[in-house]
Design an enzyme around this catalytic site. Sequence first.
Site, short mmCIF file in Angstrom:
data_model
loop_
_atom_site.label_atom_id
_atom_site.label_comp_id
_atom_site.label_asym_id
_atom_site.label_seq_id
_atom_site.Cartn_x
_atom_site.Cartn_y
_atom_site.Cartn_z
N TRP A 323 0.84 -1.20 0.00
CA TRP A 323 0.00 0.00 0.00
C TRP A 323 0.88 1.25 0.00
O TRP A 323 0.52 2.26 -0.61
CB TRP A 323 -0.90 -0.02 1.23
N HIS A 324 2.01 1.17 0.68
CA HIS A 324 2.88 2.33 0.77
C HIS A 324 3.61 2.62 -0.54
O HIS A 324 3.95 3.78 -0.81
CB HIS A 324 3.92 2.13 1.88
N GLY A 325 3.86 1.63 -1.35
CA GLY A 325 4.54 1.90 -2.60
C GLY A 325 4.83 0.64 -3.39
O GLY A 325 4.89 -0.46 -2.84
N PHE A 469 2.33 8.36 -1.21
CA PHE A 469 1.62 7.11 -1.03
C PHE A 469 0.13 7.27 -1.33
O PHE A 469 -0.57 6.31 -1.45
CB PHE A 469 1.79 6.58 0.40
#
Length: 469
Positions: A323-325, A469
Amino acid sequence: MVFSSHIFLFYFLPLALLVYYASPRALKHMSLTLMSYIFYGWWNPWLIFLIFGSTIIDFLCGQAITQTGATEKQRKAGLLISIIANLSILAFFKYAGFFAGTVSSAVGEAALFPAWFYTIPLPVGISFYTFQSMSYSIDLYRGHARPCKSFVDFMCYVSMFPQLVAGPIVRYGSVAEQLHSRVHSIEGFVHGFTRFNFGFAKKILLANPMGQIADACFGAGEGALGPFSAWLGIIAYAFQIYFDFSGYSDMALGLGRMFGFRFPENFNAPYKSHSITDFWRRWHISLSSFLRDYLYIPLGGNRISPSRTYANLLIVMIIGGLWHGAQWTFVAWGAIHGGMLALERWQGKDSPYRRLPNPVRIALTFGIILITWVFFRAENFEVAGRYLSAMFGVGGFEPTADLLRAYVFRPGNLIMFLICSGVVWGLPRIREILDDLTLWKVLLGLALLILAVNMMWTQGFNPFLYFQF
């Protein structure tokens, strides 16, 4: 446009407040929505159509889920359309290039996909507002929220600029009543303004100076970084990302209060955690609770076998990393956290670790977090491996090769480390400080704002880390 810019502080925010408070009650949500769209479209006007499309899809899906006489099949169809649409949008913009690059590398074909597929621009904050908008449909289906009757109100909920691009992820149920009726007061406005000032100071006075040290250490060439400098560099990054993100959250909550909204808290002194499990109760609370309620529990949570529980924890944290990257280093970061969560659950309450003094447990937990931040910050595994080697003195390091030591150990930098340490482990949370709002706290907030604004002019452009993000 970012909060820590003169355009936002001296032009956009005063205008937004003027338009909002000058609008009659029936038009306040429309005025706030329009200002939010201007805020979001500042990066790229075309992004407005993306967030507007997501808003329409989820509002219509919500109506399909809750319409009178709807069958279970129709309700599930509305839910699936919402989930598939939101995740498809997120996957295309955030992961298409990552997927193309991974597949191309695996098959040894550099141009397996069209060239534009590798360079799809990432809309700022897309991970936040897609999750937030999608949670509306899920909560309606579960019966945890009532449908929004006004499309304008729903637009306002999805697009509110204070928390639009970096959270907290606000679930509809937590603000539904506030959208219908909320109190605007001088006391609430002053409280929100003061919290914004404290958050702004966190970003400018603490996060940005720490970021300069972290960038210098992570940008050092091979063999140019010694163990002491490497450890201080990753500590600097830990301070940077905490003050950067929690500072943004403070500003978001403060801005929301200035418009009459109360958003949920997103941080609870995470570096005081005595375990990784405790850390995820304190860090990015809106995301961890989202993953728990919408992924971990539906997967079975801890209601099945122990081995399935450990697997669920690992899966959830890997997805949280992604989800962050779209990088394998984020997958590694999530996997380490998931593995630690599983290990702590396996050890149980009788673990010898739990019998250690609390300061020792806090220090050990912070040490583990620092190692995971290396993967979070590094561009790839090569950089992460080189940095970890420097931290632990692996690879035949010569003390005379520590080219950054003179910079990292400058008196001014060491003083900043002491200040950040005092704020993290010595002071109470800002929420606790402002629970009892007094005149001296308001004046202190104003003084910090003035100091931070003056410092802002001397710093280069430094957007919030979580905007990516």
